[in-house]
Design a protein around this motif. Structure first.
Motif, PDB file in Angstrom:
ATOM      1  N   PRO A 198       0.766  -1.231   0.029  1.00 21.04           N
ATOM      2  CA  PRO A 198      -0.009  -0.065   0.015  1.00 21.04           C
ATOM      3  C   PRO A 198       0.937   1.344  -0.068  1.00 21.04           C
ATOM      4  O   PRO A 198       1.895   1.313   0.494  1.00 21.04           O
ATOM      5  CB  PRO A 198      -0.793  -0.050   1.238  1.00 21.04           C
ATOM      6  N   ALA A 199       0.356   2.314  -0.567  1.00 22.30           N
ATOM      7  CA  ALA A 199       1.072   3.719  -0.625  1.00 22.30           C
ATOM      8  C   ALA A 199       0.054   4.758  -0.757  1.00 22.30           C
ATOM      9  O   ALA A 199      -1.131   4.628  -1.098  1.00 22.30           O
ATOM     10  CB  ALA A 199       2.095   3.515  -1.715  1.00 22.30           C
ATOM     11  N   ARG A 200       0.636   5.902  -0.337  1.00 22.56           N
ATOM     12  CA  ARG A 200      -0.063   7.303  -0.558  1.00 22.56           C
ATOM     13  C   ARG A 200      -0.869   7.561  -1.696  1.00 22.56           C
ATOM     14  O   ARG A 200      -2.016   7.926  -1.903  1.00 22.56           O
ATOM     15  CB  ARG A 200       0.661   8.345  -0.095  1.00 22.56           C
TER      16      ARG A 200
ATOM     17  N   ARG B 240      -2.104   5.451  -3.857  1.00 24.02           N
ATOM     18  CA  ARG B 240      -3.492   4.604  -3.977  1.00 24.02           C
ATOM     19  C   ARG B 240      -4.219   4.713  -3.041  1.00 24.02           C
ATOM     20  O   ARG B 240      -4.386   3.820  -2.292  1.00 24.02           O
ATOM     21  CB  ARG B 240      -3.080   3.249  -4.391  1.00 24.02           C
TER      22      ARG B 240
ATOM     23  N   MET C 292      -7.567   4.989  -0.602  1.00 29.80           N
ATOM     24  CA  MET C 292      -8.837   3.866  -0.802  1.00 29.80           C
ATOM     25  C   MET C 292     -10.084   4.431   0.433  1.00 29.80           C
ATOM     26  O   MET C 292      -9.787   4.731   1.458  1.00 29.80           O
ATOM     27  CB  MET C 292      -8.558   2.501  -0.345  1.00 29.80           C
TER      28      MET C 292
ATOM     29  N   TYR D  16      -5.624  14.168   8.391  1.00 31.18           N
ATOM     30  CA  TYR D  16      -4.753  12.910   8.859  1.00 31.18           C
ATOM     31  C   TYR D  16      -3.789  12.584   8.088  1.00 31.18           C
ATOM     32  O   TYR D  16      -2.696  12.087   8.398  1.00 31.18           O
ATOM     33  CB  TYR D  16      -5.748  11.802   9.266  1.00 31.18           C
ATOM     34  N   GLY D  17      -4.160  12.086   6.833  1.00 35.72           N
ATOM     35  CA  GLY D  17      -3.315  11.659   5.724  1.00 35.72           C
ATOM     36  C   GLY D  17      -2.149  12.529   5.680  1.00 35.72           C
ATOM     37  O   GLY D  17      -1.244  12.113   5.611  1.00 35.72           O
TER      38      GLY D  17
ATOM     39  N   LYS E 241      -0.960  14.596   7.699  1.00 36.56           N
ATOM     40  CA  LYS E 241      -0.013  14.778   8.774  1.00 36.56           C
ATOM     41  C   LYS E 241       0.932  13.819   8.625  1.00 36.56           C
ATOM     42  O   LYS E 241       1.899  13.770   9.080  1.00 36.56           O
ATOM     43  CB  LYS E 241      -0.816  14.619  10.156  1.00 36.56           C
ATOM     44  N   LEU E 242       0.372  12.485   8.320  1.00 34.56           N
ATOM     45  CA  LEU E 242       1.173  11.121   8.201  1.00 34.56           C
ATOM     46  C   LEU E 242       2.386  11.532   7.355  1.00 34.56           C
ATOM     47  O   LEU E 242       3.473  11.120   7.301  1.00 34.56           O
ATOM     48  CB  LEU E 242       0.523   9.962   7.676  1.00 34.56           C
ATOM     49  N   ASN E 243       2.132  12.118   6.183  1.00 33.56           N
ATOM     50  CA  ASN E 243       3.051  12.497   5.076  1.00 33.56           C
ATOM     51  C   ASN E 243       3.904  13.655   5.351  1.00 33.56           C
ATOM     52  O   ASN E 243       4.598  14.080   4.553  1.00 33.56           O
ATOM     53  CB  ASN E 243       2.174  12.500   3.747  1.00 33.56           C
TER      54      ASN E 243
ATOM     55  N   ARG F 280     -10.974  13.112   2.849  1.00 33.73           N
ATOM     56  CA  ARG F 280      -9.771  12.884   3.552  1.00 33.73           C
ATOM     57  C   ARG F 280      -8.575  11.930   2.521  1.00 33.73           C
ATOM     58  O   ARG F 280      -7.444  12.464   2.555  1.00 33.73           O
ATOM     59  CB  ARG F 280      -9.818  11.738   4.700  1.00 33.73           C
ATOM     60  N   THR F 281      -9.203  11.211   1.613  1.00 35.63           N
ATOM     61  CA  THR F 281      -8.453  10.468   0.801  1.00 35.63           C
ATOM     62  C   THR F 281      -8.124  11.554  -0.236  1.00 35.63           C
ATOM     63  O   THR F 281      -6.771  11.511  -0.776  1.00 35.63           O
ATOM     64  CB  THR F 281      -9.177   9.329   0.187  1.00 35.63           C
TER      65      THR F 281
ATOM     66  N   ASN G 156      -5.081  14.001   0.499  1.00 39.24           N
ATOM     67  CA  ASN G 156      -3.941  13.381   0.467  1.00 39.24           C
ATOM     68  C   ASN G 156      -3.229  13.212  -0.794  1.00 39.24           C
ATOM     69  O   ASN G 156      -2.131  12.483  -1.012  1.00 39.24           O
ATOM     70  CB  ASN G 156      -4.331  12.062   1.220  1.00 39.24           C
TER      71      ASN G 156
ATOM     72  N   ASN H 256      -6.548  -0.170   7.531  1.00 43.55           N
ATOM     73  CA  ASN H 256      -6.260  -0.232   6.294  1.00 43.55           C
ATOM     74  C   ASN H 256      -6.442   1.218   5.532  1.00 43.55           C
ATOM     75  O   ASN H 256      -5.659   1.432   4.690  1.00 43.55           O
ATOM     76  CB  ASN H 256      -7.140  -1.224   5.287  1.00 43.55           C
TER      77      ASN H 256
ATOM     78  N   SER I 105      -5.656   3.588   7.102  1.00 49.88           N
ATOM     79  CA  SER I 105      -4.268   4.509   7.506  1.00 49.88           C
ATOM     80  C   SER I 105      -3.096   4.128   6.649  1.00 49.88           C
ATOM     81  O   SER I 105      -2.307   4.882   6.142  1.00 49.88           O
ATOM     82  CB  SER I 105      -3.810   4.358   8.926  1.00 49.88           C
ATOM     83  N   VAL I 106      -3.004   2.901   6.290  1.00 48.88           N
ATOM     84  CA  VAL I 106      -2.035   2.344   5.633  1.00 48.88           C
ATOM     85  C   VAL I 106      -2.117   2.735   4.117  1.00 48.88           C
ATOM     86  O   VAL I 106      -1.159   3.078   3.578  1.00 48.88           O
ATOM     87  CB  VAL I 106      -2.084   0.752   5.608  1.00 48.88           C
ATOM     88  N   THR I 107      -3.271   2.848   3.571  1.00 52.87           N
ATOM     89  CA  THR I 107      -3.524   3.390   2.124  1.00 52.87           C
ATOM     90  C   THR I 107      -3.291   4.902   2.132  1.00 52.87           C
ATOM     91  O   THR I 107      -3.043   5.312   1.138  1.00 52.87           O
ATOM     92  CB  THR I 107      -4.709   3.068   1.497  1.00 52.87           C
ATOM     93  N   LEU I 108      -3.125   5.511   3.293  1.00 58.70           N
ATOM     94  CA  LEU I 108      -3.013   7.091   3.245  1.00 58.70           C
ATOM     95  C   LEU I 108      -1.482   7.295   3.379  1.00 58.70           C
ATOM     96  O   LEU I 108      -0.934   8.142   3.359  1.00 58.70           O
ATOM     97  CB  LEU I 108      -3.840   7.702   4.342  1.00 58.70           C
ATOM     98  N   GLY I 109      -0.720   6.334   3.542  1.00 60.16           N
ATOM     99  CA  GLY I 109       0.528   6.228   3.482  1.00 60.16           C
ATOM    100  C   GLY I 109       1.352   6.023   4.923  1.00 60.16           C
ATOM    101  O   GLY I 109       2.625   6.321   5.108  1.00 60.16           O
ATOM    102  N   GLY I 110       0.468   5.474   5.948  1.00 56.81           N
ATOM    103  CA  GLY I 110       0.774   5.445   7.355  1.00 56.81           C
ATOM    104  C   GLY I 110       1.967   4.305   7.146  1.00 56.81           C
ATOM    105  O   GLY I 110       1.949   3.186   6.855  1.00 56.81           O
TER     106      GLY I 110
ATOM    107  N   GLN J  27       3.344   4.461  12.554  1.00 55.94           N
ATOM    108  CA  GLN J  27       2.577   5.513  12.638  1.00 55.94           C
ATOM    109  C   GLN J  27       0.845   4.853  12.747  1.00 55.94           C
ATOM    110  O   GLN J  27       0.136   5.465  13.485  1.00 55.94           O
ATOM    111  CB  GLN J  27       2.535   6.301  11.260  1.00 55.94           C
TER     112      GLN J  27
END
Lengths: 265, 281
Positions: free
Chosen positions: A77-79, A81, A83, A102-103, A105-107, A150-151, A154, B180, B182-187, B191
């Motif tokens: 998984p990656a930013r 794509r 979902m 949120y997303g 912030k993660l990045n 949110r998606t 990001n 999932n 969070s994971v698909t947002l790049g976590g 994190q």
């Protein structure tokens, strides 16, 4: 068409290991998604459409086959794509604004930019009035709008949606579908969406990838020519369009053909 | 309107107001009823107690009435320095429970989040969970003597294994789609753990703590009754030597009251910390 391909799925097979030797979920599926296109994965239950989407997301690994986004192979998984799931995934401990941020912030997006982009996308899904609300006060449709904002905030290269409106009531679903088309028009997004709802597929899709079941195989790819160049903003626009009943009938027959084969088998 | 549809005039529905019933499955009752019923059970309890004491089924020295016990309670605090015993007991529970949480919370979360950690610790934790903590008392007495260390160790052993198991289960119950997302947002793994798994499991972890704190009180009394020179249990054993049943009962009353207070405090903390939860809307 070939030049604008963003997602390419080639000869993907997936077998889930079980005690009895494994369940074949997908067999040799290939298709591609063009930039700024809304591509729908449609098919009867058991056709593996959600599995396929999860593989594109990187949440499952294919048993064999290759996938690439913008020519880069997909591993995990990656930013890029993002979902949206069928279940409500707004984090209940964060407000709408915090959820959308949120997303980013993660990045590691700086705070000011994060805030600005979040507010933009919250506005896009018409939730500005609720930006400081917690998800418990929101309806199901609103929670899905939070997930979409949110998606998108990001900045994914493709937006993956797994039956995003499956849990909503019919009227809310129309609004959400119309809103998604609006968003497509204004943001130049590429979307790959899974559904089992024929009308939803026809309303949203530029192209429908139709899968058959047990195991999931590519049955046919439908180009919705009757919609080309037409301005469709609401369900009524669609229903009035010439060629719509024929299209719906054709897909229904595809679905039924599948169901019949199931019974005969 | 097209030809295909025909509209009918709307008819008015009759006004049917729902009747309030006492016995209705899972439906809420007014707050005033809840309070009244909650008080009523205690009134009933004290009444039966008083009647039993008056009736003389047991000698008065073995079954004093509620009034005598309350008097004894007052005397204990006013003249016998009982507050010191209570504070010692409270400190023992708090300190040992804090130690248990410091181990159980991170370990339980890791076990719930990662199958590999669970596979390593689970057989060990499960085995210990089936050993009754009081069976360690003789051993602990020999190792640590009759002092604080022995009590703290017993309380720790008494709750830690259940605490770990409960926390691991609550962590496992965090919806996969949240992770999932969070994971698909790049976590990254860390994190996701920090920003999704922990906050999602936390409300239930606090509930697990509330439940296990009650168990901790049970072991405290066991520890203090077996060997102690201070604490609520120690006072009760002293009272037994002099046939002060009223003091023993006063001790039980105080333990019950303290349990109630702690339970209420943790409940209030839960409500305050997790206002975003559906159940508090």
């Amino acid at each position: 068409m070939q030049s604008s391909t963003i997602l390419s799925v080639q000869n993907v097979c997936k077998t889930f290991p079980t005690r009895g030797g494994g369940v074949e979920a997908l067999r040799d599926v290939s298709f591609s998604v063009a930039r700024n296109e809304l591509c729908v994965l449609l098919g009867p239950s058991g056709c593996g459409k959600s599995t396929l989407l999860n593989i594109v997301a990187g949440l499952h690994t294919p048993t064999s086959g290759t996938l690439s986004l913008e020519g880069r192979p997909i591993h995990g998984p990656a930013r890029e794509r993002g979902m949206v799931f069928q279940s409500y995934t707004s984090f209940p401990w964060l407000t709408v604004l915090e959820n959308v941020e949120y997303g980013m912030k993660l990045n590691g997006i700086p705070k000011a930019e994060r805030r600005e982009r979040a507010l933009h996308y919250i506005d896009l899904v018409h939730l500005t009035k609720f930006r400081d609300a917690y998800p418990k006060t929101l309806s199901g449709g609103m929670k899905q709008r939070v997930a979409i904002a949110r998606t998108l905030a990001n900045a994914p290269e493709i937006l993956l949606m797994d039956e995003p409106y499956g849990a909503l009531d019919a009227e809310t679903r129309w609004h959400m579908q119309e809103m998604l088309l609006d968003i497509m028009r204004t943001t130049q997004t590429t979307i790959l969406l899974v559904t089992h709802d024929i009308q939803e597929a026809i309303f949203l899709a530029d192209r429908i990838v139709f899968l058959s079941a047990h195991p999931g195989r590519l049955k046919t790819i439908l180009e919705l020519d009757f919609k080309k160049g037409k301005e469709i903003r609401s369900k009524e626009d669609l229903v009035e369009l010439e060629g719509y009943p024929e299209c719906e009938r054709e897909i229904m027959q595809l679905m039924r053909g599948e169901a019949k084969q199931e019974e005969d088998a | 309107m097209t030809q295909a549809l025909r509209t009918l005039p709307a008819t008015r529905a009759k006004d049917t107001r729902p009747k309030l019933r006492i016995f209705e499955f899972k439906s809420d009752i007014p707050a005033s009823w809840r309070l009244t019923l909650g008080v009523a059970v205690w009134v009933l309890f004290f009444a039966i107690w008083q009647i039993a004491a008056w009736s003389g089924v047991m000698p008065a020295i073995l079954l004093p009435g509620p009034g005598k016990v309350l008097t004894a309670l007052y005397t204990l605090f006013a003249e016998n320095g009982f507050l010191g015993d209570v504070l010692v007991s409270v400190w023992r529970v708090m300190f040992s429970f804090a130690l248990a949480c410091a181990v159980a919370v991170p370990l339980g979360i890791l076990m719930g989040a990662f199958k590999s950690v669970e596979a390593f610790f689970s057989p060990f934790v499960s085995a210990w969970r089936y050993l009754p903590a009081p069976s360690f008392i003789p051993l602990l007495l020999m190792w640590f003597g009759a002092g604080d260390a022995q009590k703290l160790a017993l309380l720790f052993i008494g709750v830690i294994w259940f605490l770990i198991t409960l926390i691991a289960d609550h962590t496992k119950a965090v919806p996969k789609d949240l992770i999932n997302t969070s994971v698909t947002l790049g976590g990254s793994r860390w994190q996701v753990l920090r920003t999704v798994v922990v906050p999602a499991a936390l409300p239930n972890i606090v509930i697990a703590m509330r439940q296990m704190l009650a168990v901790s009180w049970t072991y405290l009394v066991i520890a203090e009754i077996t060997a102690a020179d201070a604490g609520i249990g120690a006072m009760m054993m002293r009272a037994k030597r002099f046939l002060h049943v009223d003091q023993i009962m006063a001790g039980i009353l105080v333990i019950g009251l303290l349990g109630l207070i702690f339970d209420y405090l943790l409940r209030a903390l839960h409500r305050r910390a997790f206002q975003y939860l559906d159940e508090y809307s």
